[in-house]
Every structure is written in structure tokens, then in C-alpha cells.
Design an enzyme around this catalytic site. Structure first.
Site, mmCIF file in Angstrom:
data_model
loop_
_atom_site.group_PDB
_atom_site.id
_atom_site.type_symbol
_atom_site.label_atom_id
_atom_site.label_comp_id
_atom_site.label_asym_id
_atom_site.label_seq_id
_atom_site.Cartn_x
_atom_site.Cartn_y
_atom_site.Cartn_z
ATOM 1 N N LEU A 8 0.848 -1.196 0.000
ATOM 2 C CA LEU A 8 0.000 0.000 0.000
ATOM 3 C C LEU A 8 0.881 1.242 0.000
ATOM 4 O O LEU A 8 1.636 1.480 0.942
ATOM 5 C CB LEU A 8 -0.896 -0.002 1.240
ATOM 6 C CG LEU A 8 -1.731 -1.273 1.453
ATOM 7 C CD1 LEU A 8 -2.615 -1.114 2.688
ATOM 8 C CD2 LEU A 8 -2.568 -1.581 0.222
ATOM 9 N N ARG A 15 2.376 14.206 6.296
ATOM 10 C CA ARG A 15 3.232 14.556 7.440
ATOM 11 C C ARG A 15 4.710 14.648 7.069
ATOM 12 O O ARG A 15 5.511 15.172 7.827
ATOM 13 C CB ARG A 15 3.021 13.542 8.580
ATOM 14 C CG ARG A 15 1.716 13.753 9.316
ATOM 15 C CD ARG A 15 1.380 12.577 10.231
ATOM 16 N NE ARG A 15 0.827 11.447 9.486
ATOM 17 C CZ ARG A 15 0.504 10.268 10.044
ATOM 18 N NH1 ARG A 15 0.673 10.074 11.332
ATOM 19 N NH2 ARG A 15 -0.007 9.302 9.298
ATOM 20 N N THR A 79 -7.206 2.281 3.700
ATOM 21 C CA THR A 79 -6.285 1.168 3.430
ATOM 22 C C THR A 79 -7.005 -0.059 2.824
ATOM 23 O O THR A 79 -6.423 -0.750 1.983
ATOM 24 C CB THR A 79 -5.550 0.737 4.719
ATOM 25 O OG1 THR A 79 -6.513 0.572 5.768
ATOM 26 C CG2 THR A 79 -4.538 1.779 5.150
ATOM 27 N N ASN A 225 6.104 8.041 9.124
ATOM 28 C CA ASN A 225 5.062 8.998 8.730
ATOM 29 C C ASN A 225 5.558 10.432 8.703
ATOM 30 O O ASN A 225 4.890 11.311 8.181
ATOM 31 C CB ASN A 225 3.869 8.888 9.689
ATOM 32 C CG ASN A 225 3.248 7.496 9.647
ATOM 33 O OD1 ASN A 225 2.780 7.049 8.611
ATOM 34 N ND2 ASN A 225 3.293 6.798 10.767
ATOM 35 N N SER A 386 55.866 13.385 -8.467
ATOM 36 C CA SER A 386 54.911 14.288 -7.827
ATOM 37 C C SER A 386 54.480 15.397 -8.777
ATOM 38 O O SER A 386 55.275 15.859 -9.598
ATOM 39 C CB SER A 386 55.554 14.931 -6.594
ATOM 40 O OG SER A 386 55.805 13.935 -5.636
#
Ligand code: UD1
Ligand code: MG
Length: 443
Positions: A8, A15, A79, A225, A386
Site C-alpha cells: 500500500l 506529514r 487502506t 510517517n 609528484s
């Protein structure tokens, strides 16, 4: 028996206060939805349908990329209504169905398996847990013989029902055909005027099917949430991963300062110093040492190699056995041969470095002209002086040396010395004469 799942994921996720759908927010570098899909697959669920909202294109794209089907819930009516929206997608499916919230990133294959096993007892099962703080979770009321009596949503619960500590985790297992039948009978006569998935067990009871209970630990079923809960889920994921690696024989002196991705793979006897961050796609072989303040992503490190302190391995970095990558060295899309060393202040991008080569401080592969990337090949045993700039595409032969400060634009033969820098000239006494003149002018 074959198993399918409905995830789901059509809720608004308000939120989170985000333009990104909730289930695409990440824990350990993987979307919440990806964690749920991974756990289902590991529990033997091969067919997965993700229920999405009409505007959830990005969720559908992600589901497809993960090998899942998707279904659309045209209105967010709860739901139970969401789960019923997957009916057409699963019309040809006959077997056991898992229904799970998409916002449970810490769910484990073992937890799902427990619910599936409970389902075999009666034909329907619910995953429950007893949190320290029951918050607004749905409350689970049992019958005297330990089956589910009913689930009461927090908003519909009386004071005494709210005192019940057994909660609904949001994961169900049921015979698919029966489940869709029960879901079609749901009503929305409740505080939120929603079709609650939690009313399915009561409808099953009327058909003579009891709902069995499985019990999970609180961490595995925590729902995300809000951003606070997202951060909490991340922290708990990290704790779980650290504990698993320590148990598998990885040494960490300060585990709380080391951060892993969902797929970090580390063999035993690896030592990780404090403050190391692993992005996605890293493998580290036995006996390697990852020193403080290093950042690794999409890289592999073979046995016995030493990385850092302060090293950055980017995607495509493949560090050979016993190689050393030292402080302020960045490696991208580059294979470093066994025993090679790049210990200081260097960028190696789109390159191959042969076994035993030595890359001097300040070496830069100039791999990008603003349009395309080009390759640098450095042979085995080569010595790069280097501050060498290697202007790609360029090849340095086995055993060759480049003089410090060189800008190398042409290939160098094996065992040759290449010098590509301005000639040094010296003017005797010039500095003193210059200073004396400037001092006089100042007066
Ligand atoms: C739900 C349960 C609650 C349980 C809790 C566990 C119900 C009615 N309540 O509450 O008993 O304790 O999970 O975490 O089931 N969704 C849709 N479409 C909708 C509504 C929701 O797809 O119309 C999805 C959401 O994206 C989410 C999941 O369903 O992934 C759960 O929804 P959410 O709003 O988080 O339910 P909770 O209030 O947490
Ligand atoms: Mg929730």
C-alpha cells in the site's frame, strides 16, 4: 504455494511535508518501498503489486524498475479500499497474499515468514507488536483462545480499548481469492469515513475463518510517517547493520560513527576506523583497512588494501589487493593494481594503474575536456613523479618514470623517463639585487 503481495503506497504522506512521495524517501540510500520489496522477495514472495495514487508516476516508475506491477487507487478512501484496488492486477492469481504498508522500511524476511506461517493455521493472519508507546496504532483485541477478535483504530477506540498495548503492525497474510471477497464487503462507517483494511478479520470471522496472530519486534514494524520517524528509522537501520557486521567479524573502534548503505558488503577481519561513510554499492575484502574520514561509494576494495585517512572512492573505483590509497586522494572509475600506491593529494579518474605502480603526491589525471572523458593507462611498476598532470588519453608504459612537475601529453614507452617541464635557469645574485633595489625605493 505461490505467493503474491500488495504494497500500500497511495497515501498522501502529508506529514512528510515533501514533494517526493513518502515511500520514495530513503533509508540507508534505498527508498522505503525498496526495503519492503527486498524483504518480501527474500521471504519468497515473487509477485508484487504496488498500489499508488493517480499522481504517483514516480512511484510507479520505481516499482517497474524493481520488477513489480502497479495499480492505481483513484481516490484515497482508506487502506481497505487501497488493497481492493489491486484486485484486477491480481485477477489471475490464486495463492497466498501478503498485504503490507509501504512505509515499513525495517521489516525483515523473518517477520514476513512468521505471518505467512501463522496464516497456514487458519487462512488469515495479522502481524502485531507491543510497542513501548502505542501512540495512534490500531489496537488488537484477542479472543480468549488467542485469535483476533477485532482491530479498533485509535480514533474509534474507547479509553479502555486505547489502554490495550497489542497493536496492528500493518501486515496481513490471506488466501487471495477470499481476501478480495472480504475487501469488497468493507463499509466506511467509522470516525474517518474510510474503508479500513483492519475490518477484514471481522468479515472473515463471519465466514468462519479465524484470524491468527504473529508477533513482531517493535523495530521491524515501525512505520515512517514524518521526518522524525525517517531519521529514527535510519538510526535503527544503522544500529542493526553495525551489530550484524561486528557479529560477522568486522572491527570497528567507534561503530556509532560509521554509516552504511543498505547493500554494503564487508568481509571478516576488515578494520574500519571512526567516521567512515559508505554510499551504495561498496564491497570490502577480508583484511582491508578503511581509515578515518573516508567516503566510499560504488567501489570495491580487495583484501589487505588500506584506504585513507581522508580518501574518497567514487563509483567504479576498484582497489587491488594490498594497494594503498592515502589522504586526500580521489579515485573514480579507475582500477588500481595489486600493491600500487597513491598516498597523497591525487585525482585518478577513468584510469588503470598497473600492479606495484607508485603515484606521487599531487598527480592529476586530466580526464575531461568539458565534453568527453578520456582514459589514462599507467603500466605495472611505473613511477609517476609528484605533481604530474597526465593529459588523457595517454599511456605510461610498464616501469616508466615521469619527472616531477611534468605535464604528460604523449605516450611514454616502457622503462623510459619522460620529462615535460620548463628548463631551470639560475641567475646568480639576482634575488639580493632585487631586494636591495626595492628597499631603496621604499625610503
Ligand atoms: C494503519 C492501520 C493501523 C496500524 C498502522 C500500522 C488502517 C485503517 N490502520 O494506520 O491499524 O496500526 O497502519 O502502521 O489500516 N494508504 C493507501 N491508500 C489510502 C490510505 C493509505 O494506499 O487510501 C497506504 C499508505 O500509503 C500507507 C499505508 O496505506 O503506506 C498505511 O496508511 P497510513 O495512513 O500510514 O495508516 P496508519 O494511520 O499508519
Ligand atoms: Mg502509517
Amino acid at each position: 504455494m505461490s505467493k503474491a503481495a500488495i504494497i500500500l503506497a497511495a497515501g498522501a504522506g502529508t506529514r512528510m511535508k515533501s514533494v517526493l512521495p513518502k515511500v520514495l524517501h530513503k533509508v540507508a540510500g534505498l527508498p522505503l518501498l525498496g526495503h519492503v520489496i527486498g524483504a518480501l522477495r527474500a521471504a519468497g514472495v515473487d509477485r508484487i503489486t504496488v498500489v499508488t495514487s493517480p499522481s504517483g508516476d514516480s512511484v510507479r516508475d520505481y516499482a517497474r524498475a524493481m520488477g513489480c506491477q502497479s495499480a492505481i487507487q483513484h481516490q484515497q478512501l482508506g487502506t481497505g479500499h487501497a488493497a481492493a484496488s489491486a484486485k484486477d492486477a491480481l485477477a489471475d492469481f490464486d495463492g497466498t497474499l501478503v498485504i503490507v504498508n509501504g512505509d515499513m522500511p525495517l521489516v525483515t524476511p523473518a517477520t514476513i515468514t512468521e505471518c505467512l506461517e501463522a496464516q497456514t493455521r487458519t487462512g488469515l493472519a495479522l502481524l502485531t507488536f507491543e510497542p513501548a508507546d502505542a501512540l495512534q496504532y490500531g489496537r488488537v483485541l484477542l479472543t480468549p483462545d488467542g485469535f483476533l477478535n477485532r482491530i479498533v483504530e485509535y480514533k474509534d477506540a474507547s479509553e479502555s480499548e486505547r489502554g490495550v498495548m497489542l497493536c496492528n503492525a500493518g501486515l496481513y497474510a490471506a488466501d487471495a481469492r477470499k481476501f478480495f471477497h472480504w475487501a469488497s464487503l468493507l463499509k466506511n462507517e467509522n470516525a474517518q469515513k474510510e474503508y479500513y483494511l483492519t475490518d477484514v478479520p471481522a468479515l472473515a470471522k463471519m465466514d468462519g475463518v479465524k484470524c491468527a496472530i504473529a508477533v513482531a519486534d517493535e523495530v521491524s514494524v515501525m512505520g515512517v510517517n514524518s521526518r522524525v520517524e525517517l531519521a529514527d528509522a535510519e538510526a535503527r537501520f544503522q544500529d542493526r547493520k553495525r551489530a550484524a557486521l561486528l557479529k560477522d567479524g568486522v572491527t570497528m573502534t567507534a561503530p556509532g560513527t560509521v554509516f552504511f548503505a543498505h547493500d554494503t558488503a564487508i568481509e571478516n577481519d576488515v578494520e574500519i576506523e571512526p567516521f567512515v561513510v559508505f554510499g551504495a554499492g561498496v564491497r570490502v575484502g577480508s583484511g582491508a583497512r578503511i581509515r578515518s574520514h573516508s567516503h566510499l561509494e560504488g567501489a570495491s576494495v580487495a583484501s589487505g588494501a588500506i584506504i585513507g585517512p581522508f580518501a574518497r572512492l567514487r563509483p567504479g573505483a576498484k582497489i587491488g589487493e594490498g594497494a594503498h590509497i592515502g589522504n586526500f586522494v580521489e579515485v573514480k572509475n579507475t582500477v588500481i593494481g595489486a600493491g600500487a600506491k597513491a598516498n597523497h593529494l591525487t585525482y585518478l579518474g577513468d584510469a588503470t594503474v598497473g600492479a606495484g605502480a607508485n603515484i606521487g603526491a599531487g598527480t592529476i589525471t586530466c580526464n575531461y575536456d568539458g565534453f568527453t572523458k578520456a582514459l589514462t593507462e599507467i603500466g605495472a611498476g611505473a613511477f609517476i613523479g609528484s605533481d604530474t598532470a597526465l593529459v588523457a588519453p595517454v599511456k605510461i608504459g610498464d616501469g616508466a618514470i615521469t619527472a616531477a612537475g611534468s605535464v604528460i601529453t604523449q605516450d611514454v614507452a616502457a622503462d623510459a623517463l619522460a620529462i615535460a617541464r620548463g628548463q631551470q635557469t639560475e641567475k646568480a645574485g639576482w634575488a639580493k639585487t632585487f631586494r636591495d633595489k626595492k628597499q631603496r625605493e621604499k625610503k
